[in-house]
Design a protein around this motif. Structure first.
Motif, mmCIF file in Angstrom:
data_model
loop_
_atom_site.group_PDB
_atom_site.id
_atom_site.type_symbol
_atom_site.label_atom_id
_atom_site.label_comp_id
_atom_site.label_asym_id
_atom_site.label_seq_id
_atom_site.Cartn_x
_atom_site.Cartn_y
_atom_site.Cartn_z
ATOM 1 N N UNK A 32 16.226 5.317 -7.945
ATOM 2 C CA UNK A 32 15.653 6.614 -8.265
ATOM 3 C C UNK A 32 14.148 6.588 -8.398
ATOM 4 N N UNK A 33 13.622 7.739 -8.809
ATOM 5 C CA UNK A 33 12.184 7.939 -8.931
ATOM 6 C C UNK A 33 11.859 8.707 -10.192
ATOM 7 N N UNK A 34 10.801 8.249 -10.857
ATOM 8 C CA UNK A 34 10.300 8.910 -12.054
ATOM 9 C C UNK A 34 8.835 9.234 -11.838
ATOM 10 N N UNK A 35 8.434 10.412 -12.231
ATOM 11 C CA UNK A 35 7.024 10.778 -12.157
ATOM 12 C C UNK A 35 6.264 10.167 -13.333
ATOM 13 N N UNK A 36 5.015 9.833 -13.106
ATOM 14 C CA UNK A 36 4.240 9.144 -14.134
ATOM 15 C C UNK A 36 3.940 10.012 -15.347
ATOM 16 N N UNK A 37 4.047 11.318 -15.195
ATOM 17 C CA UNK A 37 3.791 12.187 -16.344
ATOM 18 C C UNK A 37 5.086 12.581 -17.061
ATOM 19 N N UNK A 95 5.129 2.776 -7.022
ATOM 20 C CA UNK A 95 5.427 2.691 -5.590
ATOM 21 C C UNK A 95 4.229 2.226 -4.777
ATOM 22 N N UNK A 96 3.021 2.507 -5.255
ATOM 23 C CA UNK A 96 1.820 2.073 -4.538
ATOM 24 C C UNK A 96 0.931 1.296 -5.490
ATOM 25 N N UNK A 97 0.785 0.008 -5.195
ATOM 26 C CA UNK A 97 -0.088 -0.851 -5.995
ATOM 27 C C UNK A 97 -1.009 -1.611 -5.070
ATOM 28 N N UNK A 98 -2.116 -2.061 -5.617
ATOM 29 C CA UNK A 98 -3.077 -2.825 -4.821
ATOM 30 C C UNK A 98 -2.513 -4.215 -4.537
ATOM 31 N N UNK A 99 -3.205 -4.938 -3.652
ATOM 32 C CA UNK A 99 -2.785 -6.286 -3.272
ATOM 33 C C UNK A 99 -2.628 -7.155 -4.520
ATOM 34 N N UNK A 100 -1.805 -8.229 -4.485
ATOM 35 C CA UNK A 100 -1.228 -8.808 -3.280
ATOM 36 C C UNK A 100 0.032 -8.125 -2.757
ATOM 37 N N UNK A 101 0.798 -7.409 -3.590
ATOM 38 C CA UNK A 101 1.998 -6.753 -3.072
ATOM 39 C C UNK A 101 2.151 -5.379 -3.706
ATOM 40 N N UNK A 102 2.595 -4.396 -2.920
ATOM 41 C CA UNK A 102 2.822 -3.064 -3.468
ATOM 42 C C UNK A 102 4.264 -2.934 -3.940
ATOM 43 N N UNK A 103 4.623 -1.738 -4.383
ATOM 44 C CA UNK A 103 5.944 -1.541 -4.945
ATOM 45 C C UNK A 103 7.073 -1.697 -3.953
ATOM 46 N N UNK A 161 8.134 4.341 -9.925
ATOM 47 C CA UNK A 161 7.217 5.280 -10.559
ATOM 48 C C UNK A 161 6.287 5.818 -9.482
ATOM 49 N N UNK A 162 6.013 7.105 -9.497
ATOM 50 C CA UNK A 162 5.233 7.661 -8.400
ATOM 51 C C UNK A 162 4.457 8.898 -8.801
ATOM 52 N N UNK A 163 3.364 9.132 -8.113
ATOM 53 C CA UNK A 163 2.678 10.427 -8.162
ATOM 54 C C UNK A 163 3.112 11.260 -6.963
ATOM 55 N N UNK A 164 3.977 10.669 -6.135
ATOM 56 C CA UNK A 164 4.645 11.328 -5.001
ATOM 57 C C UNK A 164 3.666 11.864 -3.960
ATOM 58 N N UNK A 165 2.819 10.979 -3.488
ATOM 59 C CA UNK A 165 1.892 11.385 -2.432
ATOM 60 C C UNK A 165 2.279 10.795 -1.079
#
Length: 218
Positions: free
Chosen positions: A101-106, A55-63, A82-86
């Protein structure tokens, strides 16, 4: 065979995902990416059945931006985040935009394999911990809604349109295309809006749009 593409800007996470999938006889990793733009390109080129996006990635584009672009493709795949949900608000926005949906990375390997299979059948997946956080976020958001709406009421109709599009993670050029304005004009609107609502950056403006209900029509 389920064709899978996944994207994460951390090599360790990509390696873990690759390892989890390696033993599945019915899942083939056809592509992986380290940023949102590469994920969109891989999806367009490889036509996967399922895409997993950080869900959060560095440039050029995020999730979030990648999600919008992928779902705009002809015959788009099923996408889960995929998220750490912050960032609770970004999770809610992704659901509004069409994430399944959403899946946790662990996540445990067996649970991830089940999730990918469910997604390939068009199902939705939501980690129980994510669901609990979403309930709490909804309650907190209700408390924050009134002051957010008050701030937004001080804006003109055009300025509220700009804030709404910022909330959808559009760039100035993309906002200009939607509203038939030049990029320079949009830049002026964005500066004025940030000043009026007391926001330091676009992220704060996007969160205000979410809390104030401007994204409810998505």
């Amino acid at each position: 065979m389920i064709k899978l593409v996944f994207a994460d800007d951390e090599e360790l996470v990509r390696s873990g995902l690759r390892g989890m999938m390696s033993g599945a006889p019915d899942i083939e990793v056809v592509g992986e990416a380290s940023d949102g733009r590469s994920a969109v390109e891989a999806t367009r080129r490889l036509h996967p059945d399922v895409v997993l996006l950080d869900i959060k990635m560095s440039a050029p584009d995020d999730g979030i931006r990648a999600l919008r672009a992928i779902l705009a493709l002809p015959s788009p795949p099923t996408v889960a985040m995929l998220t750490t949900f912050d960032m609770d608000e970004y999770v809610s926005l992704a659901l509004r935009l069409g994430a399944n949906g959403f899946l946790l990375k662990d996540i445990e390997p067996a649970a991830l394999l089940r999730a990918v299979r469910d997604l390939a059948r068009g199902g939705a997946v939501l980690d129980p911990g994510v669901a609990a956080r979403m309930v709490r976020a909804h309650r907190e958001g209700q408390r924050a809604a009134q002051p957010a709406r008050k701030l937004l009421s001080s804006l003109s109709e055009r300025e509220r349109e700009v804030v709404s599009l910022i909330g959808q993670c559009l760039s100035n050029a993309e906002i200009g295309g939607r509203l038939h304005l030049s990029e320079a004009t949009v830049k002026g609107y964005v500066s004025a809006v940030l000043s009026k609502i007391g926001a330091a950056n676009r992220v704060q403006a996007a969160l205000l749009a979410y809390r104030g209900g401007l994204l409810d029509q998505l």
